[in-house]
Design an enzyme around this catalytic site. Sequence first.
Site, PDB file in Angstrom:
ATOM      1  N   HIS A   1       0.868  -1.203   0.000  1.00 54.51           N
ATOM      2  CA  HIS A   1       0.000   0.000   0.000  1.00 54.51           C
ATOM      3  C   HIS A   1       0.891   1.235   0.000  1.00 54.51           C
ATOM      4  O   HIS A   1       1.527   1.554   1.006  1.00 54.51           O
ATOM      5  CB  HIS A   1      -0.900   0.016   1.239  1.00 54.51           C
TER       6      HIS A   1
ATOM      7  N   HIS B   1       1.535   5.423  -1.730  1.00 54.56           N
ATOM      8  CA  HIS B   1       1.165   6.594  -2.533  1.00 54.56           C
ATOM      9  C   HIS B   1       2.431   7.160  -3.163  1.00 54.56           C
ATOM     10  O   HIS B   1       3.342   7.593  -2.451  1.00 54.56           O
ATOM     11  CB  HIS B   1       0.496   7.663  -1.663  1.00 54.56           C
ATOM     12  N   LEU B   2       2.473   7.178  -4.492  1.00 50.40           N
ATOM     13  CA  LEU B   2       3.668   7.685  -5.192  1.00 50.40           C
ATOM     14  C   LEU B   2       3.465   9.054  -5.810  1.00 50.40           C
ATOM     15  O   LEU B   2       4.420   9.658  -6.272  1.00 50.40           O
ATOM     16  CB  LEU B   2       4.095   6.696  -6.290  1.00 50.40           C
TER      17      LEU B   2
ATOM     18  N   LYS C   1      -9.370  -0.195  -5.818  1.00 46.86           N
ATOM     19  CA  LYS C   1      -9.424   0.469  -4.523  1.00 46.86           C
ATOM     20  C   LYS C   1     -10.781   1.119  -4.308  1.00 46.86           C
ATOM     21  O   LYS C   1     -11.249   1.895  -5.149  1.00 46.86           O
ATOM     22  CB  LYS C   1      -8.321   1.531  -4.460  1.00 46.86           C
TER      23      LYS C   1
ATOM     24  N   HIS D   1     -10.474   1.371   1.773  1.00 46.07           N
ATOM     25  CA  HIS D   1     -10.229   2.374   2.810  1.00 46.07           C
ATOM     26  C   HIS D   1     -11.428   2.254   3.743  1.00 46.07           C
ATOM     27  O   HIS D   1     -12.530   2.677   3.403  1.00 46.07           O
ATOM     28  CB  HIS D   1     -10.124   3.784   2.220  1.00 46.07           C
TER      29      HIS D   1
ATOM     30  N   HIS E   1      -4.677  -0.577   5.893  1.00 49.00           N
ATOM     31  CA  HIS E   1      -4.206   0.215   7.046  1.00 49.00           C
ATOM     32  C   HIS E   1      -5.157   0.126   8.238  1.00 49.00           C
ATOM     33  O   HIS E   1      -5.728   1.129   8.653  1.00 49.00           O
ATOM     34  CB  HIS E   1      -3.936   1.670   6.655  1.00 49.00           C
TER      35      HIS E   1
ATOM     36  N   LEU F   1      -4.981   9.286   7.897  1.00 54.54           N
ATOM     37  CA  LEU F   1      -6.297   8.657   7.966  1.00 54.54           C
ATOM     38  C   LEU F   1      -6.204   7.212   7.506  1.00 54.54           C
ATOM     39  O   LEU F   1      -5.559   6.960   6.488  1.00 54.54           O
ATOM     40  CB  LEU F   1      -7.296   9.412   7.072  1.00 54.54           C
TER      41      LEU F   1
ATOM     42  N   ASP G   1       1.532   2.695   3.513  1.00 55.81           N
ATOM     43  CA  ASP G   1       0.666   3.868   3.305  1.00 55.81           C
ATOM     44  C   ASP G   1       1.491   5.154   3.319  1.00 55.81           C
ATOM     45  O   ASP G   1       0.977   6.222   3.678  1.00 55.81           O
ATOM     46  CB  ASP G   1      -0.455   3.927   4.345  1.00 55.81           C
TER      47      ASP G   1
HETATM   48  O1  DOR Z   1      -3.493   9.657   5.549  1.00 56.10           O
HETATM   49  C1  DOR Z   1      -3.811   9.331   4.425  1.00 56.10           C
HETATM   50  N1  DOR Z   1      -3.209   9.863   3.329  1.00 56.10           N
HETATM   51  N2  DOR Z   1      -4.802   8.439   4.260  1.00 56.10           N
HETATM   52  C2  DOR Z   1      -5.281   8.151   3.060  1.00 56.10           C
HETATM   53  O2  DOR Z   1      -6.170   7.341   2.996  1.00 56.10           O
HETATM   54  C3  DOR Z   1      -4.798   8.840   1.845  1.00 56.10           C
HETATM   55  C4  DOR Z   1      -3.441   9.323   2.039  1.00 56.10           C
HETATM   56  C5  DOR Z   1      -2.999  10.307   0.965  1.00 56.10           C
HETATM   57  O3  DOR Z   1      -3.223  10.053  -0.218  1.00 56.10           O
HETATM   58  O4  DOR Z   1      -2.397  11.325   1.322  1.00 56.10           O
HETATM   59 ZN    ZN Z   2      -3.347   5.082   1.570  1.00 57.11          ZN
END
Ligand code: DOR
Ligand code: ZN
Length: 347
Positions: free
Chosen positions: A12, A14-15, A101, A138, A176, A221, A249
Site C-alpha cells: 500500500h 502513494h507515489l 481500490k 479504505h 491500514h 487517515l 501507506d
Molecule cells: O493519511 C492518508 N493519506 N490516508 C489516506 O487514505 C490517503 C493518504 C494520501 O493520499 O495522502
Molecule cells: Zn493510503
Amino acid sequence: MHIEIRRPDDWHLHLRDGAALAAVLPYTAARFARAIVMPNLKPPVTTTDAAARYRARILAALPAVGPFANFTPLMTLYLTDLTPPAEIDRARASGIVFACKLYPAGATTNADSGVTDIRRIDATLARMSELGLPLLVHGEVTGREVDVFDRESRFIDEVLAPTIARFPALRVVFEHITTARAVEFVRTARDGVGATITPQHLLHNRNALFDGGIRPHYYCLPILKTEPDRAALLEAATSGNPRFFLGTDSAPHAQHTKENACGCAGMFTAHAGIELYAEAFEAVGKLNRLEGFASDFGADFYGLPRNADRIRLEKREWRPPASYPLGEGERLVPMRAGEPVRWELAT
Ligand code: DOR
Ligand code: ZN
C-alpha cells in the site's frame, strides 16, 4: 548486530505524480521489490488505460542505475459509482492491474470521486470476484456526525461485513487497519480476507498527535488510535498470521500543506519503510517474524512469487533530515525527522 530477510514488498503506497513522484520513488525502490500503487491522483486513475500511462511514468521516473532498477509497480484502479464491469475485464487482461481500490466518497485525500454507496457497484464487485481481482478498502464511514475515532468500526458493521458476506469469493484487503476491533474482524473473517498495517500504527497511539502541542506530521487517515489498539495491531503483525502484511501507506505531502490551519492527512515513511517495522518488531522480541509479514504473506495473498533476493538491516542509529525535497521547490517532512531510527538498510 544485523538481520537478513527476503526483499520485502509494500502492499500500500502513494507515489503521486510528476516531480513529486520522481522525488519519492527512489526511497521505496531502494527497499522494496514491488509496491501496490494507490490510484488517488488528481484526476484519479479510474481506467486500465490511465493505469498503464501512470505505470509508464513511474518506470520513467526510476533511476536507471543503483538498487532501484528492478522495482515493479503493481497498479490499481480507483472505483467510482460508474466503474463498469467491462473495465474489470480490461484490468484483468492487462496484466498490470492487481487490485481495485474502494474509497468511500470523501473519506480522505482525493476521495471525492469515490463510491457513494457500495451497492451501486455490485455488478463491478461481482466481476472482480469472478476474475479474482482483489478489492482494497479504505475502511472508514464518512458521515460528518460519526466520531472520527469510530469511523473504522462503523465501516466494519455497515459496509465491510455485509460486503464480504454478499460476495463470498471476493478477495478483500482491509487497508491500514487501526483498531483492535479490525484485528479481531480480520482474524475471524472467512478465507480471502487480509489486512495491511502501517509502521505509524504499530509504533504510535493518538497521544503522538498532541505531544506538547498539535503535531500535524502524525496526522493520517485512519487516524492513530488508542494504546490498546496499537498493542493489538502489533500483536497481529508479529503473530505469524499470514492475513496481516506490510503496507506502509507512505503518503507524501508538501510541508506547508501539513503545517497549515487545515492540514492534509498522510505520513511519509518510505525513507525508512522497512526500518521502522524492524524497530516495532524488535520492541516485542519478534524480529524473527518480520520476514513473513514484510516479504512472504503479501505476495502469497496476491498469488505472486516471493522475491528471490535479500536485504540486510543493521542495528545502527541514524537520523532522517528535517525535510527531503518533493520537487518544484517543495519539501516534505518525513516520519522521525531529526530523530533516531534504530535500524539502517545496508547497501
Ligand atoms: O493519511 C492518508 N493519506 N490516508 C489516506 O487514505 C490517503 C493518504 C494520501 O493520499 O495522502
Ligand atoms: Zn493510503
